[in-house]
Design an enzyme around this catalytic site. Structure first.
Site, PDB file in Angstrom:
ATOM      1  N   SER A   8      28.305 108.661  98.032  1.00  0.00           N
ATOM      2  CA  SER A   8      28.536 109.967  98.618  1.00  0.00           C
ATOM      3  C   SER A   8      27.270 110.467  99.329  1.00  0.00           C
ATOM      4  O   SER A   8      26.697 109.748 100.136  1.00  0.00           O
ATOM      5  CB  SER A   8      28.998 110.924  97.509  1.00  0.00           C
ATOM      6  OG  SER A   8      29.462 112.120  98.038  1.00  0.00           O
ATOM      7  N   HIS A  32      37.489 110.090  95.415  1.00  0.00           N
ATOM      8  CA  HIS A  32      36.058 110.022  95.714  1.00  0.00           C
ATOM      9  C   HIS A  32      35.238 109.705  94.460  1.00  0.00           C
ATOM     10  O   HIS A  32      34.205 109.045  94.537  1.00  0.00           O
ATOM     11  CB  HIS A  32      35.617 111.360  96.327  1.00  0.00           C
ATOM     12  CG  HIS A  32      34.206 111.344  96.829  1.00  0.00           C
ATOM     13  ND1 HIS A  32      33.737 110.385  97.705  1.00  0.00           N
ATOM     14  CD2 HIS A  32      33.154 112.164  96.578  1.00  0.00           C
ATOM     15  CE1 HIS A  32      32.459 110.628  97.968  1.00  0.00           C
ATOM     16  NE2 HIS A  32      32.087 111.692  97.300  1.00  0.00           N
ATOM     17  N   ASP A  66      40.084 107.499  98.302  1.00  0.00           N
ATOM     18  CA  ASP A  66      39.071 108.523  98.583  1.00  0.00           C
ATOM     19  C   ASP A  66      39.415 109.201  99.905  1.00  0.00           C
ATOM     20  O   ASP A  66      39.298 108.603 100.960  1.00  0.00           O
ATOM     21  CB  ASP A  66      37.695 107.848  98.657  1.00  0.00           C
ATOM     22  CG  ASP A  66      36.562 108.836  98.859  1.00  0.00           C
ATOM     23  OD1 ASP A  66      36.837 110.034  99.071  1.00  0.00           O
ATOM     24  OD2 ASP A  66      35.396 108.407  98.800  1.00  0.00           O
TER      25      ASP A  66
END
Lengths: 379, 204
Positions: free
Chosen positions: A154, A352, A319
């Site tokens: 991320s 995610h 995600d």
């Protein structure tokens, strides 16, 4: 019971920097501190170091646990340790709390020198480039000229990418996981709603709530609840909570009824109890600003022209906050620059959050890639 | 394939050596359906190519990384849109053509992305295959190891079929090797060859 391949007891260290740090914004800190942890042993030629960059709410406690707090295991302990994909028998792994954080590094809740009170609203807005710059200073202090790898998921993946752009010669491999070359408008919109929840909390006091002895808990809690929704997948939520009711029947009121409500409120409360609202604002802003193509006429290929590293790019099928298509944008820019790159889209139901989860195939890809890195740096 | 020795690899996969013979040192190569990355590794070691593979299977992605070759996970049937035109000297399709569904656009895409294309495929015109069909059964052999109900091969062809396809689609054939095992078959290739490798480019 701690698994045998856990790194075991770890402790945090503190690096103090007395040379002024100039942020992208032009703001300057005269001194700052970074807390960090290290796992494994740095080899004689200092070639086996891996830097782990954290995401929005992460910190320096990446693996292992504390002697006085054995339940507090690191946030990526399933990935890092002896015999794990990031094998601490081979690599010297560094985790740090980023500048602007609230876990020990200098941030908005730290006492500002001369002012005798927390920085609060006066703490500079931090960018991914600023973080990489500050991390490079930590590397200098540890005598590491070049990382075997810089990795992260991320926002952490964005830092790993930026490393190869800011310091092309200082990173051999970049592992960018569940990442994107910049946020979409939709992503910025989520961040802005989260920020607004904090900014409009009556306890926020323009960011100087410390002086008022209050915390904008309601705003921070809402921000986290919203964020959490976007980190999960529709399927994962349906599987875990579905439409289950806590009491088994409708109450015709606004109490917690559905299990998902209970879960989100619990997550929000838990987070608001330990995280600093100003840090949350800074982290979301760093996410929004990250866009290496911007300085190159929005041409990502040009942005990566300076890169010299090899790359492993990973995405997760469910995600939607940082979708596989976004990772493919990174891959395509690397292909166009003839960089060595491998890309895998990992099947996972966890959205995610998948990058933090135990997943056999994901960990096998990481392990295999890092075995190659280990051979290259001869450990 | 457990061996990584180039000589052993070439022995196990005779099309490898035939493909490598066409590829100059240092060429850039895209290998579609690259499997475990053996061919790319072979070309890296014997021809110093800069290469990438495209592969769909999870297990093969890990195998490619283990083989030290670049691999991009993706479905080559959904196009090569991530790759720029003329990005590669050679685009390879080794023992995969017969298993592609959208064969026509894929060959066109190969020649958009690469200067030249190289394909290898089992020859359905091979006498043993013909004999099987003559006896009333679908052929099952080393080259075609599947039963009719579990085969991934949806577009099998003979040498004649492929060459007709090329001329119909403005694809110019630049070279051909026809083999049975390790042996080059120059006489009655469409009957005596079990496997073919073609090199081609965009025709005028």
């Amino acid at each position: 019971m701690v698994a045998s391949n856990c790194i075991g007891i770890v402790s945090a260290q503190r690096a103090i920097f007395d040379t002024p740090f100039t942020f992208r914004s032009g703001a300057v800190l005269t001194r700052y501190e970074l807390v960090y942890e290290t796992y494994g042993t740095l080899n004689a030629d200092k070639s086996n170091a891996i830097l782990v960059c954290h995401a929005l709410s992460g910190h320096h406690h990446v693996a292992g646990y504390y002697a006085d707090d054995p339940k507090n295991t690191g946030w990526w302990d399933n990935m890092i340790g002896p015999g794990k994909p990031v094998d601490t028998n081979k690599f010297f792994v560094i985790g740090l709390n980023n500048l602007g954080g609230c876990n020990g590094s200098t941030g908005p809740s730290s006492i500002a020198p001369l002012a005798d009170k927390p920085y609060g609203a006066s703490f500079p807005v931090v960018t991914v480039e600023d973080w990489v710059e500050s991390q490079a200073r930590l590397a200098d202090m540890l005598g590491i000229k070049q990382f075997a790898a810089v990795m992260g998921g991320s926002l952490g993946g964005m830092q790993a990418l930026q490393w190869s752009l800011s310091f092309p010669e200082r990173v051999r491999h970049v592992l960018a996981i569940a990442c994107a070359p910049h946020l979409t408008a939709e992503n910025i919109a989520f961040n802005d709603v989260a920020r607004n929840a904090i900014l409009t909390d009556p306890d926020f006091h323009g960011g100087n709530y410390y002086e008022h002895g209050v915390v904008p808990t309601r705003g921070l809690r809402l921000a986290r609840m919203l964020g959490h929704i976007t980190y999960l997948s529709d399927d994962a939520m349906a599987d875990k909570f579905g439409r289950s009711l806590r009491s088994g029947k409708l109450g015709y009121n606004y109490d917690i009824e559905f299990e998902i409500e209970s879960y989100l409120r619990y997550q929000g409360d838990k987070f608001a109890a330990y995280f600093d609202a100003n840090t949350y604002l800074l982290m979301t802003k760093a996410l929004d600003y990250f866009d290496p193509a911007r300085a190159c006429g929005d041409n990502l290929d040009k942005a990566f022209a300076a890169a010299r590293a090899d790359y492993l790019v990973l995405s997760f099928s469910t995600d939607w906050r940082f979708s596989p298509e976004r990772s493919r944008e990174i891959v395509n820019a690397l292909l166009h620059n003839r960089r060595n790159v491998s890309y895998a889209e990992i099947a996972s139901t966890h959205g995610h959050d998948s990058f933090l989860m135990q997943n056999e195939h994901y960990h096998e890809v990481m392990r295999t890639y890092l075995e190659r890195v280990a051979k290259e740096v001869a450990v | 394939m457990s061996s990584h020795d180039p000589i052993e690899l070439a022995a196990a996969r005779p099309d490898f050596a035939a493909i490598a013979a066409w590829i100059p040192q240092g060429a850039s190569v895209l290998d579609l359906g690259c499997g475990d990355g053996s061919l790319l590794r072979y070309l890296k070691e014997t021809r110093k190519v800069r290469g990438y593979g495209v592969e769909i299977s999870d297990a093969n992605i890990v195998a490619c990384i283990r083989n030290g070759v670049n691999v991009i996970q993706g479905n080559l049937e959904s196009g090569l849109s991530g790759f720029e035109s003329n990005a590669f000297d050679y685009v390879l399709l080794s023992q995969t053509l017969q298993a592609t569904r959208h064969t026509e656009p894929l060959v066109q895409e190969m020649l958009r992305v690469g200067r030249e294309g190289i394909v290898s495929f089992p020859n359905f015109g091979y006498w043993k295959a013909r004999l099987n069909v003559l006896r009333g059964y679908m052929p099952v052999s080393d080259e075609l190891p599947y039963q009719w109900y579990d085969t991934p091969n949806v577009h099998l062809c003979t040498l004649h079929d492929f060459e007709t396809f090329c001329s119909d689609h403005h694809v110019e054939i630049l070279g051909r090797h026809v083999m049975t095992g390790k042996k080059e078959m120059n006489v009655l290739p469409n009957l005596l060859g079990s496997m073919a490798v073609y090199r081609f480019k965009r025709g005028l």
